[in-house]
Design a protein around this motif. Structure first.
Motif, PDB file in Angstrom:
ATOM      1  N   UNK A 198      46.540  47.794  36.626  1.00  0.00           N
ATOM      2  CA  UNK A 198      45.774  47.356  35.455  1.00  0.00           C
ATOM      3  C   UNK A 198      44.601  46.467  35.835  1.00  0.00           C
ATOM      4  N   UNK A 199      44.615  45.930  37.055  1.00  0.00           N
ATOM      5  CA  UNK A 199      43.556  45.013  37.442  1.00  0.00           C
ATOM      6  C   UNK A 199      43.139  45.174  38.886  1.00  0.00           C
ATOM      7  N   UNK A 200      41.861  44.896  39.162  1.00  0.00           N
ATOM      8  CA  UNK A 200      41.293  44.996  40.505  1.00  0.00           C
ATOM      9  C   UNK A 200      40.694  43.649  40.883  1.00  0.00           C
ATOM     10  N   UNK A 201      41.107  43.125  42.045  1.00  0.00           N
ATOM     11  CA  UNK A 201      40.483  41.942  42.621  1.00  0.00           C
ATOM     12  C   UNK A 201      39.518  42.400  43.706  1.00  0.00           C
ATOM     13  N   UNK A 202      38.273  41.953  43.622  1.00  0.00           N
ATOM     14  CA  UNK A 202      37.257  42.343  44.590  1.00  0.00           C
ATOM     15  C   UNK A 202      36.830  41.149  45.429  1.00  0.00           C
ATOM     16  N   UNK A 203      36.914  41.285  46.762  1.00  0.00           N
ATOM     17  CA  UNK A 203      36.285  40.329  47.646  1.00  0.00           C
ATOM     18  C   UNK A 203      34.769  40.482  47.476  1.00  0.00           C
ATOM     19  N   UNK A 207      35.634  51.372  33.552  1.00  0.00           N
ATOM     20  CA  UNK A 207      36.960  51.988  33.539  1.00  0.00           C
ATOM     21  C   UNK A 207      37.922  51.173  32.682  1.00  0.00           C
ATOM     22  N   UNK A 208      39.150  51.601  32.649  1.00  0.00           N
ATOM     23  CA  UNK A 208      40.189  50.895  31.892  1.00  0.00           C
ATOM     24  C   UNK A 208      40.679  49.654  32.626  1.00  0.00           C
ATOM     25  N   UNK A 209      40.257  49.462  33.870  1.00  0.00           N
ATOM     26  CA  UNK A 209      40.790  48.391  34.701  1.00  0.00           C
ATOM     27  C   UNK A 209      40.112  47.055  34.429  1.00  0.00           C
ATOM     28  N   UNK A 210      40.890  45.974  34.516  1.00  0.00           N
ATOM     29  CA  UNK A 210      40.322  44.630  34.486  1.00  0.00           C
ATOM     30  C   UNK A 210      39.793  44.315  35.885  1.00  0.00           C
ATOM     31  N   UNK A 211      38.669  43.622  35.958  1.00  0.00           N
ATOM     32  CA  UNK A 211      38.022  43.349  37.245  1.00  0.00           C
ATOM     33  C   UNK A 211      37.785  41.855  37.384  1.00  0.00           C
ATOM     34  N   UNK A 212      38.136  41.323  38.559  1.00  0.00           N
ATOM     35  CA  UNK A 212      37.842  39.928  38.874  1.00  0.00           C
ATOM     36  C   UNK A 212      37.408  39.838  40.331  1.00  0.00           C
ATOM     37  N   UNK A 213      36.565  38.856  40.621  1.00  0.00           N
ATOM     38  CA  UNK A 213      36.034  38.669  41.964  1.00  0.00           C
ATOM     39  C   UNK A 213      36.748  37.483  42.606  1.00  0.00           C
ATOM     40  N   UNK A 214      37.337  37.712  43.768  1.00  0.00           N
ATOM     41  CA  UNK A 214      38.189  36.726  44.440  1.00  0.00           C
ATOM     42  C   UNK A 214      37.628  36.502  45.840  1.00  0.00           C
ATOM     43  N   UNK A 215      37.014  35.348  46.078  1.00  0.00           N
ATOM     44  CA  UNK A 215      36.245  35.148  47.296  1.00  0.00           C
ATOM     45  C   UNK A 215      36.639  33.864  48.019  1.00  0.00           C
ATOM     46  N   UNK A 273      46.411  32.350  40.961  1.00  0.00           N
ATOM     47  CA  UNK A 273      45.411  31.844  40.037  1.00  0.00           C
ATOM     48  C   UNK A 273      44.482  32.946  39.556  1.00  0.00           C
ATOM     49  N   UNK A 274      44.023  33.803  40.491  1.00  0.00           N
ATOM     50  CA  UNK A 274      43.119  34.889  40.127  1.00  0.00           C
ATOM     51  C   UNK A 274      43.795  35.878  39.175  1.00  0.00           C
ATOM     52  N   UNK A 275      45.056  36.192  39.441  1.00  0.00           N
ATOM     53  CA  UNK A 275      45.771  37.148  38.593  1.00  0.00           C
ATOM     54  C   UNK A 275      46.032  36.563  37.210  1.00  0.00           C
ATOM     55  N   UNK A 276      46.333  35.260  37.140  1.00  0.00           N
ATOM     56  CA  UNK A 276      46.540  34.630  35.838  1.00  0.00           C
ATOM     57  C   UNK A 276      45.262  34.676  35.009  1.00  0.00           C
ATOM     58  N   UNK A 277      44.116  34.433  35.662  1.00  0.00           N
ATOM     59  CA  UNK A 277      42.839  34.508  34.953  1.00  0.00           C
ATOM     60  C   UNK A 277      42.585  35.919  34.420  1.00  0.00           C
ATOM     61  N   UNK A 320      44.053  44.603  45.513  1.00  0.00           N
ATOM     62  CA  UNK A 320      43.022  43.782  46.139  1.00  0.00           C
ATOM     63  C   UNK A 320      42.160  44.667  47.023  1.00  0.00           C
ATOM     64  N   UNK A 321      40.846  44.542  46.887  1.00  0.00           N
ATOM     65  CA  UNK A 321      39.914  45.311  47.704  1.00  0.00           C
ATOM     66  C   UNK A 321      39.109  44.343  48.555  1.00  0.00           C
ATOM     67  N   UNK A 322      39.198  44.486  49.882  1.00  0.00           N
ATOM     68  CA  UNK A 322      38.489  43.575  50.761  1.00  0.00           C
ATOM     69  C   UNK A 322      38.205  44.189  52.111  1.00  0.00           C
ATOM     70  N   UNK A 323      37.505  43.419  52.950  1.00  0.00           N
ATOM     71  CA  UNK A 323      37.187  43.899  54.294  1.00  0.00           C
ATOM     72  C   UNK A 323      38.015  43.206  55.365  1.00  0.00           C
ATOM     73  N   UNK A 324      38.828  42.214  54.965  1.00  0.00           N
ATOM     74  CA  UNK A 324      39.600  41.403  55.907  1.00  0.00           C
ATOM     75  C   UNK A 324      41.053  41.860  55.897  1.00  0.00           C
ATOM     76  N   UNK A 325      41.515  42.377  57.027  1.00  0.00           N
ATOM     77  CA  UNK A 325      42.869  42.917  57.111  1.00  0.00           C
ATOM     78  C   UNK A 325      43.925  41.834  56.961  1.00  0.00           C
TER      79      UNK A 325
END
Length: 262
Positions: free
Chosen positions: A12-17, A46-54, A197-201, A211-216
């Motif tokens: 339901x939600x996507x966190x983006x670095x 899209x139907x997804x909630x989006x937040x930026x997590x950096x 915290x990010x997911x609660x927001x 979570x989508x990021x470049x850091x393994x």
């Protein structure tokens, strides 16, 4: 497409670095990564909630959002979870007064924090301010405390700018840990509290988010340990050899054009 459907089942939600995923920093502010502006736009439609997590700690949240908007991204300050505001909240809750070893660009985030007679140290990606003198001052503050407390805004090893790879805060954090015989409290990825915290927001549970990021380690590993799914893009600090460190069932490496198509 079947593989994408399986990966995103129940999400339901996507966190983006941000750094290395949406843009690479550098001269003039940096440059958007090819396909990233369009991919964010598709996700928001899209139907997804989006937040930026950096873990960005060289810029205030307002300055970071301003840069992203100039690069063409649809993002607002309220959509960004960043370590400096989170650290300020912890400092206030615990009545701590920090010695700041941070970049000038993020110092404004601490304007409402008492820094007199410090009883802890906050370290961030200070860039050129990581001099011997400044590191030694942070060391001295910690060694003079009966119960030294060190906060680190992230623990990344390096990140990518348009000019190449750059050392991040992690190596400097480790130096202070070693010298003082302590363990830093990490505010930022991969801290479970930061993901929480990010997911609660965003209003979703861990099992409903990716979570989508470049850091393994910080993005993928941290998210998986918190019960999320994770996807690594082949941009930023991504290196093929880093795939050997992955664990879990949900690591997929894709270029942004692949994500934008889903």
């Amino acid at each position: 497409m079947a593989a994408w459907s399986e990966l995103l089942a129940g999400v339901r939600g996507v966190l983006l670095d941000i750094s290395g995923v949406l843009y690479d920093g550098g001269e003039g502010g940096g440059a958007a990564i090819t396909g990233s502006v369009e991919a964010v736009a598709r996700l928001k439609r899209s139907r997804l909630k989006v937040r930026f997590c950096t873990n960005e700690s060289q810029k205030s949240r307002a300055d970071l959002v301003g840069l992203l908007q100039r690069l063409g991204f649809d993002v607002s300050e309220s959509e960004v979870t960043a370590p400096a505001p989170a650290a300020c909240l912890i400092l206030k809750q615990r009545g701590l007064r920090p010695h700041l070893l941070v970049h000038d660009g993020v110092r404004s985030e601490f304007d409402q924090i008492d820094t007199s007679n410090p009883n802890c140290v906050v370290i961030a990606d200070a860039g050129e301010d990581f001099s011997y003198q400044n590191m030694n001052k942070a060391f001295q503050v910690l060694m003079e405390l009966e119960n030294p407390v060190l906060f680190s805004l992230g623990k990344g090893r390096y990140y990518k700018e348009t000019s190449g790879l750059m050392l991040d805060v992690g190596p400097y954090m480790k130096a202070l840990e070693y010298a003082c015989g302590i363990e830093a409290e990490v505010v930022g990825k991969p801290s479970p509290e930061f993901f929480k915290s990010a997911l609660q927001e965003m209003g979703v549970e861990a099992h409903e988010a990716i979570m989508i990021g470049d850091d393994i380690v910080g993005d993928v590993g941290g998210a998986q340990r918190y019960g999320m799914r994770a996807l690594q893009v082949r941009t930023g600090k991504f290196r093929w050899k880093s795939r050997l460190w992955a664990s879990g069932d949900f690591l997929v490496t894709v270029p942004w054009r692949g994500l934008g198509a889903c």
